[in-house]
Write a protein that holds these residues in place. Structure first.
Motif, PDB file in Angstrom:
ATOM      1  N   LEU A 145      41.382  37.423  50.856  1.00 61.46           N
ATOM      2  CA  LEU A 145      40.991  37.788  49.493  1.00 61.46           C
ATOM      3  C   LEU A 145      42.207  38.004  48.597  1.00 61.46           C
ATOM      4  N   THR A 146      42.068  37.621  47.332  1.00 56.28           N
ATOM      5  CA  THR A 146      43.058  37.966  46.319  1.00 56.28           C
ATOM      6  C   THR A 146      42.374  38.759  45.218  1.00 56.28           C
ATOM      7  N   MET A 147      42.926  39.945  44.932  1.00 55.96           N
ATOM      8  CA  MET A 147      42.442  40.772  43.831  1.00 55.96           C
ATOM      9  C   MET A 147      43.528  40.827  42.759  1.00 55.96           C
ATOM     10  N   VAL A 148      43.162  40.389  41.558  1.00 54.99           N
ATOM     11  CA  VAL A 148      44.107  40.354  40.442  1.00 54.99           C
ATOM     12  C   VAL A 148      43.890  41.583  39.561  1.00 54.99           C
ATOM     13  N   MET A 149      44.939  42.092  38.978  1.00 57.86           N
ATOM     14  CA  MET A 149      44.889  43.262  38.098  1.00 57.86           C
ATOM     15  C   MET A 149      44.898  42.820  36.625  1.00 57.86           C
ATOM     16  N   PHE A 190      38.536  38.785  43.288  1.00 58.73           N
ATOM     17  CA  PHE A 190      38.221  39.980  42.520  1.00 58.73           C
ATOM     18  C   PHE A 190      39.198  40.133  41.361  1.00 58.73           C
ATOM     19  N   ILE A 191      38.691  40.721  40.288  1.00 61.80           N
ATOM     20  CA  ILE A 191      39.559  41.127  39.198  1.00 61.80           C
ATOM     21  C   ILE A 191      39.289  42.596  38.940  1.00 61.80           C
ATOM     22  N   LYS A 192      40.340  43.401  39.066  1.00 56.28           N
ATOM     23  CA  LYS A 192      40.203  44.828  38.778  1.00 56.28           C
ATOM     24  C   LYS A 192      40.617  45.091  37.340  1.00 56.28           C
TER      25      LYS A 192
END
Lengths: 251, 251, 251
Positions: free
Chosen positions: B20-24, B46-48
């Motif tokens: 998984l990659t979660m971007v800020m 995901f995007i936080k």
């Protein structure tokens, strides 16, 4: 220029052979590429699609078209050449040059060990398909080369058909020409300039202090590379002696 | 991929449960969000919306729609949960989850002191409304936890219903998992991995050196978070062993 | 605000005289300027076209229109004033103010040596054309001024007609108010605040730690400048006590 200021140093005009600016694109969208050329088209000559980003970035053809329509030459980072070579797929690399109609191509050995004669043979071969820009210097900061070595490699690559030499810094500006702190290896630069015409070299200079160093040393029309897209206007003012760091260069 | 390269490691495909990659997102406009998914949709899960930016950013619904249409799950930073809890407004937090139709929600205690049993009860409650991602580790660099403590908190949160654990780093990458210099606390990471399945953890790794560390340690399909929007393509090349730092990982 | 949170400190509303935010534009395109005001219009009061970027940036009038239509006052960096003065082109500088209909103008001596009485005469003259913001402090980190000197310069500039004083930091946040490390010269700030009303000063604070310092010291409605366009939402959450660094300021 939007208004008149006296005594601003003359910049070369496009198409330039000196005073080149190469910008680093590490994954811009098509619209972000449009934004970049909207402000930077006159001030940038080359755009490097950094390392292997061209392999995975969506809408690659559309992005290349944006750059070309603005009179900016796109090319792919040298790590892509190396990724093909290490996989014994060099012929496929030539097919990529053809497929995307690239006029420029980078040959480097920053991440792979390549006997220098072999690198020069690759330069010769690639030069049959595109104008070659070749990169000198390792991405590995533990592999420090003596100046005489830099110079002999550079001379051999020019002889093999390189159009411009790129002096390595990475995107982060802390290897090759630079110490880990980003500081310029000044003795190295002086020795190189004593043997190689400065217009043959594009100095990768991602950090402002590095850009200022080379503008002080060589002048407004030094060739600079790995410029951050957000810094293209800032760099041009620095070249023109219109920013604090170079304000007294030309007055 | 835009052309063929042999021996590139296989990446998991969306919808992913691993790799998984979660971007800020710390305040992108709707159009900037469109630019981000134009290049990154395939590479980000995901995007936080960082910390409490969802509270004040204009056109929030439009932005959430951009991410959802691109197959990227948006959620709000844990500091927002904490801002509600410290004001005794936890029920209002649940209303926010409903109002914006959020499928994921973050529970954390990075900025407030919360007895851990109470945190776990919050996880249980939030889990009735959304899939919970819970964050372990303080934002305060003076509060250093021993590895056994990290592990016992993580186990309790998984038991309480957390779907994925986030190991804290902040946006700047210099607390929690990391020393003030940004260097990884390697002993801590090793002990955690000895007790908790790595696919259960999203490692916040905003700095390139941190991303490279975890890709070397765990592989291409490690879960990484707090990625800068401008770095989504760069990170993917690093995962694929196509950037200097990881070039020899897979060959 | 997108939903209700209790006990959030009250921010001044536009048009503000206190709690001002000045953002630094170092070469945005027209569309990037649109993106900036799409998220930031309510949270930013001024946009400085950094140093001399207004001289070379394309589509200058279109960009100024974007800012004005969003209720954000554009002005040109003080280095542009200095570039005209050092060329004996001060009258041409006044023509530029008129040509672009600028309501605000910056007068500074960060890069040139200007006797202070002369600087004050320039302030008086420019004040006949635009509201003057004047900058105190050198861009040269080797020229450190004692606090009493800062204060006497500030008083004289206010007397000459300056509307707001800017305390110098550069874009990088490491000169003037700050040590080379970016750390605040706290004794200097305390002495200034003892003599000059804080609402008269815009503190250049490009780094987050600097913003946090001044919000702790002076409160949510401190005047801050040289904010990075990407940080406008982040700064507003910091002002509101809704980010880790200031979370306990107002509760």
């Amino acid at each position: 220029m939007n208004f008149e200021l006296d005594n601003v140093p003359e910049r070369t005009k496009k198409p330039r052979t000196n005073g080149l600016t190469m910008v680093m694109d590490k994954g811009l969208s098509v619209r972000q590429a449009e934004d970049l050329v909207a402000v930077g088209a006159d001030y940038m000559d080359f755009i490097k699609l950094g390392w292997t980003t061209a392999y995975i970035v969506p809408q690659l053809n559309e992005k290349l078209a944006v750059y070309r329509d603005a009179g900016v030459h796109p090319y792919f980072g040298g790590t892509l050449f190396e990724a093909f070579v290490i996989r014994n797929q060099f012929d496929d690399f030539l097919r990529v040059i053809e497929k995307y109609g690239l006029e420029y191509a980078e040959v480097s050995d920053g991440s792979i060990a390549l006997p220098h004669e072999e690198k020069c043979r690759y330069i010769e071969k690639v030069a049959q398909y595109a104008t070659v820009i070749s990169e000198v210097g390792s991405k590995d900061n533990t592999k420090i080369m003596a100046p005489y070595k830099w110079i002999s490699l550079m001379k051999a690559e020019l002889e093999a058909g390189t159009w411009r030499l790129i002096a390595e810094s990475r995107e982060s500006g802390n290897v090759g020409l630079y110490r880990e702190s980003g500081e310029v290896r000044q003795g190295l630069v002086d020795e190189i300039l004593n043997e190689i015409p400065s217009e043959k070299i594009i100095w990768e200079a991602p950090l402002k202090s590095q850009q200022v160093y080379f503008i002080h040393l060589i002048g407004s029309n030094v060739n600079l590379g790995n410029i951050n897209p957000n810094e293209i206007i800032a760099l041009e003012t620095t070249r023109l002696g219109l920013r604090g760091d170079t304000f007294h260069n030309f007055i």
